[in-house]
Design a protein around this motif. Structure first.
Motif, short mmCIF file in Angstrom:
data_model
loop_
_atom_site.label_atom_id
_atom_site.label_comp_id
_atom_site.label_asym_id
_atom_site.label_seq_id
_atom_site.Cartn_x
_atom_site.Cartn_y
_atom_site.Cartn_z
N TYR A 126 3.01 -4.49 -4.15
CA TYR A 126 1.67 -4.01 -4.52
C TYR A 126 1.72 -2.57 -5.00
O TYR A 126 2.52 -1.77 -4.51
CB TYR A 126 0.71 -4.15 -3.34
CG TYR A 126 0.41 -5.59 -3.04
CD1 TYR A 126 -0.68 -6.23 -3.63
CD2 TYR A 126 1.26 -6.35 -2.23
CE1 TYR A 126 -0.92 -7.57 -3.40
CE2 TYR A 126 1.02 -7.69 -2.01
CZ TYR A 126 -0.07 -8.29 -2.60
OH TYR A 126 -0.31 -9.63 -2.39
N LYS A 127 0.85 -2.28 -5.97
CA LYS A 127 0.79 -0.93 -6.51
C LYS A 127 -0.09 -0.04 -5.63
O LYS A 127 0.14 1.16 -5.51
CB LYS A 127 0.18 -0.99 -7.91
CG LYS A 127 -0.01 0.33 -8.62
CD LYS A 127 -0.59 0.09 -10.00
CE LYS A 127 -0.68 1.37 -10.81
NZ LYS A 127 -1.16 1.07 -12.18
N ARG A 128 -1.14 -0.65 -5.07
CA ARG A 128 -2.08 0.16 -4.30
C ARG A 128 -2.63 -0.61 -3.11
O ARG A 128 -2.72 -1.85 -3.14
CB ARG A 128 -3.23 0.65 -5.18
CG ARG A 128 -4.12 -0.39 -5.74
CD ARG A 128 -5.22 0.23 -6.60
NE ARG A 128 -4.73 0.66 -7.90
CZ ARG A 128 -4.71 -0.13 -8.97
NH1 ARG A 128 -5.15 -1.36 -8.91
NH2 ARG A 128 -4.25 0.32 -10.11
N LYS A 175 -0.36 -4.76 -8.51
CA LYS A 175 -1.48 -5.43 -7.84
C LYS A 175 -2.14 -4.57 -6.76
O LYS A 175 -1.58 -3.60 -6.27
CB LYS A 175 -0.96 -6.72 -7.20
CG LYS A 175 -0.44 -7.70 -8.26
CD LYS A 175 -0.24 -9.07 -7.69
CE LYS A 175 0.91 -9.13 -6.73
NZ LYS A 175 1.18 -10.46 -6.23
N THR A 176 -3.33 -5.02 -6.36
CA THR A 176 -4.08 -4.36 -5.30
C THR A 176 -4.16 -5.27 -4.07
O THR A 176 -4.48 -6.46 -4.20
CB THR A 176 -5.52 -4.07 -5.76
OG1 THR A 176 -5.49 -3.17 -6.86
CG2 THR A 176 -6.35 -3.46 -4.64
N LEU A 188 -9.81 -11.42 -9.30
CA LEU A 188 -9.34 -12.46 -8.38
C LEU A 188 -7.90 -12.23 -7.92
O LEU A 188 -7.45 -12.85 -6.96
CB LEU A 188 -9.46 -13.83 -9.05
CG LEU A 188 -10.90 -14.30 -9.30
CD1 LEU A 188 -10.92 -15.59 -10.11
CD2 LEU A 188 -11.65 -14.50 -7.98
N SER A 189 -7.19 -11.31 -8.59
CA SER A 189 -5.80 -11.08 -8.19
C SER A 189 -5.70 -10.23 -6.92
O SER A 189 -4.62 -10.11 -6.33
CB SER A 189 -5.03 -10.39 -9.33
OG SER A 189 -5.41 -9.03 -9.42
N ILE A 223 -11.61 3.46 -10.51
CA ILE A 223 -10.31 3.96 -10.02
C ILE A 223 -9.15 3.11 -10.50
O ILE A 223 -7.99 3.41 -10.23
CB ILE A 223 -10.27 4.10 -8.48
CG1 ILE A 223 -10.50 2.75 -7.79
CG2 ILE A 223 -11.23 5.17 -7.99
CD1 ILE A 223 -9.98 2.71 -6.37
N THR A 224 -9.46 1.99 -11.16
CA THR A 224 -8.40 1.10 -11.67
C THR A 224 -8.64 0.84 -13.15
O THR A 224 -8.71 -0.32 -13.57
CB THR A 224 -8.39 -0.23 -10.88
OG1 THR A 224 -9.71 -0.82 -10.96
CG2 THR A 224 -8.03 -0.03 -9.44
#
Ligand SMILES: Cc1cc2nc3c(=O)[nH]c(=O)nc-3n(C[C@H](O)[C@H](O)[C@H](O)COP(=O)(O)O)c2cc1C
Length: 154
Positions: free
Chosen positions: A47-49, A4-5, A29-30, A148-149
């Motif tokens: 979170y990933k980023r 997730k971001t 929306l996440s 970037i994602t």
């Protein structure tokens, strides 16, 4: 889940930077938006980023954003930056990149555009960059975030 971001933001002048984030969040929306003035401590482990977003104040991001990174950013995360500024020029994300590097994170890049600015004496002439960020600049921020994602599902 480590996919997730989260985006931490400071947008106190006119909410210019927050407008970019609201458009990005509409697409995904996440995304977790964190107002650094209300939530200075936040657990980012799942979170990933981390996105950091700020108006430019005295040639850099808000001090609260730097403090948030120092306090909360775990090693190994991806980091990206978003900003709005009265005057566009290079170098505004230098300290963000330095902190990310010290934390052994991967810097993904940045998006910046102009924002309405009434700081100091320019307020007497009605400020500069009225109507910025424009719809086009906001759309470009969304497209940039997607770029970037690329592996995230929208
Ligand atoms: C205290 C203060 C300092 C600022 N310093 C700069 C600056 O150094 N360079 C610049 O280009 N804009 C500067 N600005 C203008 C803001 O970066 C610009 O208006 C930005 O869009 C504000 O974003 P926000 O509404 O999300 O807070 C400054 C504004 C304020 C209020």
């Amino acid at each position: 889940m480590d996919t997730k971001t989260a985006i931490v933001y400071y947008s106190a002048h006119h909410g210019n930077t927050k407008r970019l984030l609201d458009a990005i969040k509409k697409e995904d929306l996440s995304i977790k938006l964190i107002d650094v003035t209300k939530t200075p401590i936040f657990d980012l482990s799942e979170y990933k980023r981390l996105g950091v977003a700020s108006g430019i104040y005295y040639s850099g991001f808000s001090q609260e954003i730097y403090q948030f990174m120092e306090n909360n950013l775990p090693a190994g995360k991806q980091v990206f930056a978003l900003y709005t500024a009265g005057i566009l020029r290079k170098g505004y994300t230098r300290d963000v990149q330095i902190i990310a590097e010290h934390k052994k994170c991967v810097y993904l890049g940045e998006y910046g555009c102009r924002g309405y600015d009434t700081m100091g004496p320019i307020k007497f002439i009605g400020g500069i960059n009225l109507h910025h960020p424009t719809q086009e600049e906001i759309l470009k921020a969304v497209i940039w975030y997607r770029s970037i994602t690329p592996n995230d599902a929208f």
